[in-house]
Design a protein around this motif. Structure first.
Motif, PDB file in Angstrom:
ATOM      1  N   TYR B  33       0.843  -1.193   0.000  1.00 31.16           N
ATOM      2  CA  TYR B  33       0.000   0.000   0.000  1.00 31.16           C
ATOM      3  C   TYR B  33       0.883   1.250   0.000  1.00 31.16           C
ATOM      4  N   TYR B  35       0.447   5.375   1.041  1.00 21.62           N
ATOM      5  CA  TYR B  35      -0.365   6.408   1.673  1.00 21.62           C
ATOM      6  C   TYR B  35       0.392   7.727   1.608  1.00 21.62           C
ATOM      7  N   GLN B  37       0.631  11.471   3.873  1.00 22.36           N
ATOM      8  CA  GLN B  37       0.207  12.261   5.030  1.00 22.36           C
ATOM      9  C   GLN B  37       0.666  13.698   4.839  1.00 22.36           C
ATOM     10  N   GLY B  42      -4.593  13.215   8.432  1.00 26.45           N
ATOM     11  CA  GLY B  42      -4.416  11.778   8.596  1.00 26.45           C
ATOM     12  C   GLY B  42      -3.812  11.170   7.356  1.00 26.45           C
ATOM     13  N   LEU B  43      -3.590   9.877   7.417  1.00 26.34           N
ATOM     14  CA  LEU B  43      -3.041   9.182   6.262  1.00 26.34           C
ATOM     15  C   LEU B  43      -4.116   9.039   5.189  1.00 26.34           C
ATOM     16  N   PHE B  45      -5.121   7.148   1.685  1.00 24.62           N
ATOM     17  CA  PHE B  45      -4.844   5.993   0.829  1.00 24.62           C
ATOM     18  C   PHE B  45      -4.586   6.449  -0.604  1.00 24.62           C
ATOM     19  N   TYR B  48      -3.074   0.365  -3.959  1.00 24.94           N
ATOM     20  CA  TYR B  48      -2.939  -0.946  -3.332  1.00 24.94           C
ATOM     21  C   TYR B  48      -2.573  -1.973  -4.389  1.00 24.94           C
ATOM     22  N   LEU B  91       4.072   7.286   2.752  1.00 22.35           N
ATOM     23  CA  LEU B  91       4.275   6.073   3.541  1.00 22.35           C
ATOM     24  C   LEU B  91       3.890   4.841   2.732  1.00 22.35           C
ATOM     25  N   PHE B 106       4.084  -0.506   8.416  1.00 26.11           N
ATOM     26  CA  PHE B 106       4.512   0.696   7.710  1.00 26.11           C
ATOM     27  C   PHE B 106       6.023   0.882   7.735  1.00 26.11           C
TER      28      PHE B 106
END
Lengths: 115, 115
Positions: B33, B35, B37, B42-43, B45, B48, B91, B106
């Motif tokens: 995944y 992500y 930030q 927040g993180l 998405f 994937y 991330l 992570f």
């Protein structure tokens, strides 16, 4: 719109006392919830999770409570330790759907545990 | 064992340049995944990958963003013609499979700054 909300940007508690971190969600399809802890300059670390079929899950000093009717969950840390000082993220997933891997995160709460 | 490894840890570049971010997942993890930030958020998405299946790109914010995963292992996230709003921590996470009860692990992230 924010589907996962952590309304307290920060929380300060004394060592040995209880820390309570709160999280609210709006999407009724969410049925799996996770808490992650993040130290500065590091990636988030998985802490604890709960499925919507439960209302409580406990792992050592960490307990997560889920109130589905209120769309609210909380993380309790007892007793709090200085090493618990970190940012805590609440995350949610529509676990029973095809894309259950997709996590929606809150903005995080900075917990400071004072010695 | 080795965790998720990301490189570089920091990247500063000028607006309009292309950047490549790399992720080495945990050995044996089939799900990967990405992500993002942004400051105070927040993180979020992004994308994937699961094994040899077509990736879920639904979180990519624009067509300037792309990602690939070679041989089911290493992944590269590419941002073309970078803009200042791309500045964020990127991330990467991996898990045994794309199941919600298998926590995502992570890396420490790449802090991207666009001047």
């Amino acid at each position: 719109d924010q589907q996962v909300k952590q309304n307290s940007p920060s929380l300060s508690v004394q060592e040995g006392r209880i820390s309570i971190l709160n999280c609210d969600y709006t999407n009724s399809m969410f049925d799996y919830f996770l808490w992650y802890k993040k130290y500065p300059a590091e990636g988030p670390t998985f802490l604890i999770s709960i499925s919507s079929i439960k209302d409580k899950n406990e792992d050592g000093r960490f307990t997560v409570f889920l109130n589905k009717s209120a769309k609210h969950l909380s993380l309790h840390i007892v007793p709090s330790q200085p090493g618990d000082s970190a940012v805590y993220f609440c995350a949610a997933s529509a676990g029973s759907g095809g894309s259950n891997y997709k996590l929606t995160f809150g903005k995080g709460t900075l917990l400071t545990v004072n010695p | 064992g080795a965790g998720v490894s990301q490189s570089p840890s920091n990247k500063v570049t000028e607006k309009g340049k292309d950047v490549e971010l790399r992720c080495d997942p945990i050995s044996g993890h089939t799900a990967l995944y990405w992500y993002r930030q942004s400051l105070g958020q927040g993180l979020e998405f992004l994308i994937y990958f699961q094994g040899n299946s077509a990736p879920d790109k639904s979180g990519l914010p624009s067509d300037r963003f792309s990602a690939e995963r070679t041989g089911g292992s290493v992944s590269t996230l590419t941002i073309q013609r970078t803009q200042q709003e791309d500045s964020a921590v990127y991330l990467c996470a991996s898990s045994l499979a794309g199941q919600i009860n298998q926590p995502q692990h992570f890396g420490d992230g790449t802090r991207l700054s666009i001047l």
